[in-house]
Design a protein around this motif. Structure first.
Motif, short mmCIF file in Angstrom:
data_model
loop_
_atom_site.label_atom_id
_atom_site.label_comp_id
_atom_site.label_asym_id
_atom_site.label_seq_id
_atom_site.Cartn_x
_atom_site.Cartn_y
_atom_site.Cartn_z
N HIS A 118 0.84 -1.20 0.00
CA HIS A 118 0.00 0.00 0.00
C HIS A 118 0.87 1.26 0.00
N PHE A 119 1.97 1.20 0.76
CA PHE A 119 2.90 2.33 0.81
C PHE A 119 3.53 2.56 -0.55
N LEU A 120 3.98 1.47 -1.20
CA LEU A 120 4.59 1.59 -2.52
C LEU A 120 3.58 2.08 -3.55
N VAL A 134 3.93 5.38 -5.97
CA VAL A 134 3.81 5.32 -7.43
C VAL A 134 2.75 6.29 -7.92
N LEU A 135 1.59 6.30 -7.28
CA LEU A 135 0.54 7.21 -7.71
C LEU A 135 0.95 8.66 -7.49
N GLY A 136 1.57 8.93 -6.34
CA GLY A 136 2.02 10.29 -6.05
C GLY A 136 3.01 10.81 -7.07
N LEU A 137 4.00 9.98 -7.40
CA LEU A 137 5.00 10.38 -8.39
C LEU A 137 4.36 10.54 -9.77
N GLY A 138 3.42 9.66 -10.08
CA GLY A 138 2.77 9.74 -11.39
C GLY A 138 2.01 11.04 -11.59
N LEU A 139 1.47 11.59 -10.51
CA LEU A 139 0.70 12.84 -10.61
C LEU A 139 1.57 14.08 -10.44
N ILE A 140 2.66 13.96 -9.67
CA ILE A 140 3.47 15.13 -9.32
C ILE A 140 4.56 15.42 -10.35
N LEU A 190 -1.04 3.79 5.22
CA LEU A 190 0.23 3.56 4.51
C LEU A 190 0.16 4.13 3.09
N PHE A 191 -0.98 4.01 2.43
CA PHE A 191 -1.12 4.56 1.09
C PHE A 191 -0.96 6.08 1.13
N THR A 192 -1.60 6.71 2.11
CA THR A 192 -1.47 8.16 2.28
C THR A 192 -0.03 8.55 2.55
N ALA A 193 0.64 7.78 3.43
CA ALA A 193 2.04 8.06 3.74
C ALA A 193 2.91 7.92 2.50
N GLY A 194 2.60 6.98 1.64
CA GLY A 194 3.37 6.80 0.41
C GLY A 194 3.21 8.00 -0.52
N ALA A 195 1.98 8.49 -0.67
CA ALA A 195 1.74 9.65 -1.53
C ALA A 195 2.45 10.89 -0.99
N VAL A 196 2.41 11.07 0.32
CA VAL A 196 3.10 12.20 0.94
C VAL A 196 4.61 12.08 0.75
#
Length: 204
Positions: free
Chosen positions: A4-6, A10-16, A147-153
């Motif tokens: 979930h963290f990973l 991935v989603l965060g980097l894809g958007l940023i 964990l997903f939120t932490a990964g995006a942050v």
């Protein structure tokens, strides 16, 4: 659970990571002010993204369409501010970057204020973080949302850190003439995004 963290990273980097006004501005701050002052732009951009991601996780995304006039106000204010920054960058001259030129005052408050404005007056960035990432967080199993939120942050902090610090370290390779061309490139990109916001405003 680590997946979930990973996935959040991935989603965060894809958007940023795609080029945008916020990225161009942080990159420009690294080239213009160097270290350690560029770190304030990095921190401000990452903190703004973190706030927007947390708002998305809290389900605030629906307000973007529910509040009358909010979208139009965001688009108009964002277009004006990006146009101001773009015109100022285009007015850069070689003399401004000569070693004996009068130093430009880059205060911490100024760097923070401009970075926060670029981050929070950018409807596309808000829709990506609050809307898309927020929806993705809500779609996760309850046990994996944190964990997903932490990964995006984490993705946001890593990206802006690499962008700002990398630009600051490359600053020594920019001659005054190259700095002017970089300013003109940045200014043009910012003006393009300002125009796109105006177009979107009148389409809406």
């Amino acid at each position: 659970m680590f997946t979930h963290f990973l996935a959040g990273i991935v989603l965060g980097l894809g958007l940023i990571t795609p080029i945008g006004a916020q990225n161009v501005f942080v990159l420009g701050q690294g080239v213009s002010v160097g270290l350690p002052r560029a770190l304030w732009a990095v921190v401000a951009a990452a903190v703004c993204d973190t706030l927007l991601i947390l708002l998305g996780a809290a389900g605030v995304g629906g307000l973007l369409t529910a509040v009358p006039g909010l979208r139009a106000t965001m688009l108009g204010a964002g277009a004006l501010f990006l146009a101001f920054l773009g015109v100022r960058a285009l007015r850069s001259t070689v003399a401004d970057h000569e070693p004996d030129a009068a130093p430009v005052a880059f205060t911490v408050r100024g760097v923070l204020g401009r970075t926060v404005a670029v981050s929070l007056l950018n409807p596309h960035a808000i829709l990506d973080t609050v809307g898309v990432i927020g929806a993705a967080i809500v779609a996760q199993p309850a046990a994996g949302r944190t964990l997903f939120t932490a990964g995006a942050v984490t993705a946001s902090w890593l990206w802006f850190g690499v962008l700002g610090i990398g630009a600051a370290l490359a600053r020594r390779f920019f001659t005054p003439r190259r700095r002017v061309w970089f300013d003109r490139f940045s200014g043009t990109v910012l003006l393009v995004f300002a125009v796109l916001l105006v177009v979107e405003l009148f389409r809406g």
